[in-house]
Design an enzyme around this catalytic site. Structure first.
Site, mmCIF file in Angstrom:
data_model
loop_
_atom_site.group_PDB
_atom_site.id
_atom_site.type_symbol
_atom_site.label_atom_id
_atom_site.label_comp_id
_atom_site.label_asym_id
_atom_site.label_seq_id
_atom_site.Cartn_x
_atom_site.Cartn_y
_atom_site.Cartn_z
ATOM 1 N N THR A 198 0.820 -1.215 0.000
ATOM 2 C CA THR A 198 0.000 0.000 0.000
ATOM 3 C C THR A 198 0.855 1.266 0.000
ATOM 4 O O THR A 198 1.867 1.348 0.702
ATOM 5 C CB THR A 198 -0.924 0.014 1.227
ATOM 6 O OG1 THR A 198 -1.704 -1.168 1.215
ATOM 7 C CG2 THR A 198 -1.835 1.222 1.206
ATOM 8 N N PHE A 442 -8.474 -4.449 7.000
ATOM 9 C CA PHE A 442 -7.318 -5.276 6.643
ATOM 10 C C PHE A 442 -7.602 -6.178 5.449
ATOM 11 O O PHE A 442 -8.729 -6.635 5.267
ATOM 12 C CB PHE A 442 -6.974 -6.202 7.807
ATOM 13 C CG PHE A 442 -5.908 -5.699 8.725
ATOM 14 C CD1 PHE A 442 -4.801 -5.025 8.265
ATOM 15 C CD2 PHE A 442 -6.006 -5.931 10.084
ATOM 16 C CE1 PHE A 442 -3.828 -4.594 9.128
ATOM 17 C CE2 PHE A 442 -5.038 -5.508 10.957
ATOM 18 C CZ PHE A 442 -3.940 -4.828 10.484
ATOM 19 N N GLU A 443 -6.578 -6.478 4.709
ATOM 20 C CA GLU A 443 -6.617 -7.521 3.678
ATOM 21 C C GLU A 443 -7.673 -7.291 2.625
ATOM 22 O O GLU A 443 -8.282 -8.226 2.106
ATOM 23 C CB GLU A 443 -6.893 -8.872 4.342
ATOM 24 C CG GLU A 443 -5.886 -9.904 3.968
ATOM 25 C CD GLU A 443 -6.205 -11.224 4.616
ATOM 26 O OE1 GLU A 443 -6.544 -12.179 3.899
ATOM 27 O OE2 GLU A 443 -6.095 -11.289 5.837
#
Length: 637
Positions: A198, A442-443
């Site tokens: 990211t 998340f993820e």
């Protein structure tokens, strides 16, 4: 030990990337991306690959039981014994040595705790023993992750960012030389790992990353420049899996284009630095920092996978590790239920223990049901991975979504059951609730993953529809395809399917036959809905996110129904002590899930729902244009 990806990333399969990219705020289509190539005749005549995925096949209205029934049982006696030897000391360590409240206050994992974890082998659970690891399979790993999740999610993030994603690429995509060089040190925790994807300007739309790595003139190394944001372990990692744009020449056309490549980067290469640790709402004990790369020289030997194939590497890492989040959060939920039920069994109000009140009973029952579903899916996915199946991407995404939302709900309700006591720091649940909030981000955010689930399944159906379309051009030579697919769909369309399907009847215990019929009906409804929306929207389905979200919700519920039916049936067969309890939870879940599936499927086509979607779109646009709430205060001041 948990599964944790750096916040937001692209999660559409690589072969879909020419059609769609995800931005931080939703789906974004550029003009170039919006243009879809018409299928070439030779490709249309090819038989599309068949999937064994239970969830993917639901999009065609088919029940393919192999990856769902019977419930997986993958541990040998030796593996079970090894796991028992590991679980007990791990539970003892977290109960007697680690202090999650202290870690949260310090906003770091203390050095002595880190050393203890290294000595326990917690940093290399799935690394082969010959490379200094513990050598666990996915099911064994899930059980230990569950212990961590029940105690300290901050430590879970530290361990998970290290092994579930940090060096996971080396473990599953590295060549023998890379594994031999790097895995021994990361397995022992001598060197900490991180996953770096990211960037400040690219979240879900990872295709827009700006970091670049250019091959040197002598061809011996790449020169990396750029930065990564919100990197777990970013301030302490010595080994990093880094993704950057690289110029790649197409051998067929001779045209050079930027494509993402994965690299193994050592801090010791020089030019790597990081920011101060980020201040966060939760998981404070984990180190989160921005990482900077300035003229970092990466040997060509450190390309992970193939040049230009970085997205494939990233997807393999994520899909391989995502199941761990469900396992970890099932541990979190189990711990919260223990606290809430203990409080309810001892708290007196109005002269009665509050466990006797219906309002409390419903809360605790629903908490247990959500835990049962979360745990069942997590071990289903892990077991299928251990059985050698590779098509589990959709199921892993379902596990992540369901677990992260169920855990948030369960802990919130546990606080509610405990009232003011639950709100106090000493109860420990306020910290857990803060820690949990990130798991829906998340993820891949849950919003993005829902689109991933829907679009992956639709893509699979589309491939088969293209084959059917090609078959009708030469009906005499493709009679098998036409009667095998087209007639089946025609029967469904005119209601000749014989009512509720009995497809699951051979796989589910007879005491759950009604719930098995519900699960079969749900699969049929999904298949019919997918065909209808493809006929209506075609390639423009990508823009119908209101519809896609409801399709994903139906798929999640339908898969969960099958999984709990599978687990409960196995429990009945084995005559487990908890079997009656499991049957009751399975019945309630399936009885309610079919109602949600019917509602969501209807919401994809009902005129009132479609009208509401249009209105909500207008409301949102007005608010964003206004820069906040668009309606005035009722006092006009």
């Amino acid at each position: 030990m948990v599964v944790y990806l750096k916040r937001k990333l692209i999660i559409i399969p690589e072969k879909c990337r020419t059609t769609v990219a995800f931005s931080t705020h939703g789906v974004r289509l550029s003009q170039a991306q919006a243009k879809t190539e018409a299928p070439k005749p030779d490709r249309m005549n090819k038989t599309p690959p068949e999937s064994k995925s239970y969830a993917v096949n639901m999009f065609r209205g088919n029940v393919v039981p192999e990856q769902c029934f019977p419930y997986p049982d993958v541990l040998s006696p030796d593996q079970h014994e090894t796991l028992e030897m590991l679980v007990s000391p791990t539970e003892k360590f977290f109960a007697e040595v680690n202090d999650p409240a202290k870690n949260d206050a310090l906003e770091k994992v203390p050095d002595d705790i880190m050393e203890n974890l290294k000595e326990m082998g917690a940093f290399g659970l799935q690394v082969p023993t010959e490379l200094n690891g513990v050598g666990l399979n996915n099911t064994q790993y899930a059980r230990l992750v569950e212990v961590v999740g029940a105690n300290d999610l901050g430590i879970g993030i530290t361990l998970g960012a290290h092994q579930s994603i940090g060096f996971k690429g080396i473990l599953i995509s590295g060549n023998p030389e890379q594994k031999k060089k790097y895995l021994p040190d990361v397995a022992t925790g001598t060197k900490i790992a991180a996953f770096c994807l990211t960037e400040p300007g690219s979240g879900s739309d990872a295709a827009s990353i700006k970091s670049r790595a250019v091959l040197s003139s002598d061809g011996t190394h790449y020169i990396l420049n750029g930065s990564k944001i919100w990197i777990s372990n970013g301030g302490i990692a010595e080994i990093m899996t880094v993704f950057a744009q690289t110029p790649v020449k197409d051998p067929k056309t001779g045209v050079t284009k930027d494509k993402v490549t994965a690299f193994i980067v050592e801090r010791a290469f020089g030019g790597v630095s990081h920011s101060k640790p980020e201040r966060k709402m939760g998981i404070k004990a984990s180190n989160t920092a921005e990482v900077y790369y300035e003229d970092v020289k990466i040997p060509v030997e450190n390309v992970l996978g193939e040049v230009g194939e970085g997205f494939k590497v990233a997807m393999n890492i994520l899909n391989n590790g995502r199941f761990g989040m469900g396992a970890a959060l099932s541990g979190t939920m189990r711990s919260a239920i223990l606290k809430a039920s203990d409080f309810a069994a001892n708290r007196l109000q109005f002269g009665r223990k509050i466990e006797t009140f219906g309002a409390i009973q419903e809360k605790i029952a629903r908490m247990a049901i959500k835990h049962y579903v979360t745990e069942s899916i997590a071990y289903m996915v892990a077991g299928n991975m251990d059985r050698g199946f590779t098509d589990y991407q959709v199921e892993a995404a379902i596990s992540k979504i369901y677990a992260s939302e169920a855990a948030w709900w369960v802990v919130d309700e546990a606080i509610q059951v405990m009232g003011g006591m639950g709100f106090m720091k000493d109860a420990g649940l306020e910290r857990v609730l803060r820690d949990l909030r990130i798991f829906r981000i998340f993820e891949g955010t849950n919003d993005i993953l829902r689109l991933f689930i829907a679009l992956t399944g639709i893509q699979y159906v589309g491939a088969h529809l293209r084959q059917l379309q090609a078959a009708f051009k030469n009906p005499a030579g493709n009679i098998g395809v036409i009667f095998g697919e087209a007639s089946k769909r025609a029967f469904k369309s005119v209601g000749l399917g014989g009512g509720k399907s009995k497809a699951l009847e051979p796989h589910v215990h007879s005491s759950l036959s009604t719930q098995a019929e519900y699960a079969s009906e749900a699969v049929e409804l999904i298949g019919q809905a997918v065909e209808a929306i493809l006929m209506k929207h075609g390639k423009n389905i990508i823009e119908e996110q209101f519809v896609l979200n409801r399709l994903a919700e139906a798929v999640i519920d339908t898969y969960a129904m099958a999984v709990v039916l599978s687990r409960a049936s196995r429990s009945i067969e084995r005559k487990l002590d908890s079997v009656d309890h499991e049957i009751l939870m399975t019945k309630v879940f399936c009885n309610e899930a079919i109602g949600r599936v019917r509602s969501n499927i209807n919401g994809m086509k009902a005129s009132s729902s479609i009208e509401n979607y249009k209105i909500m779109s207008q409301i949102s646009q007005t608010i964003c244009k206004t820069g906040g709430v668009a309606h005035v205060n009722p006092l006009g001041i």
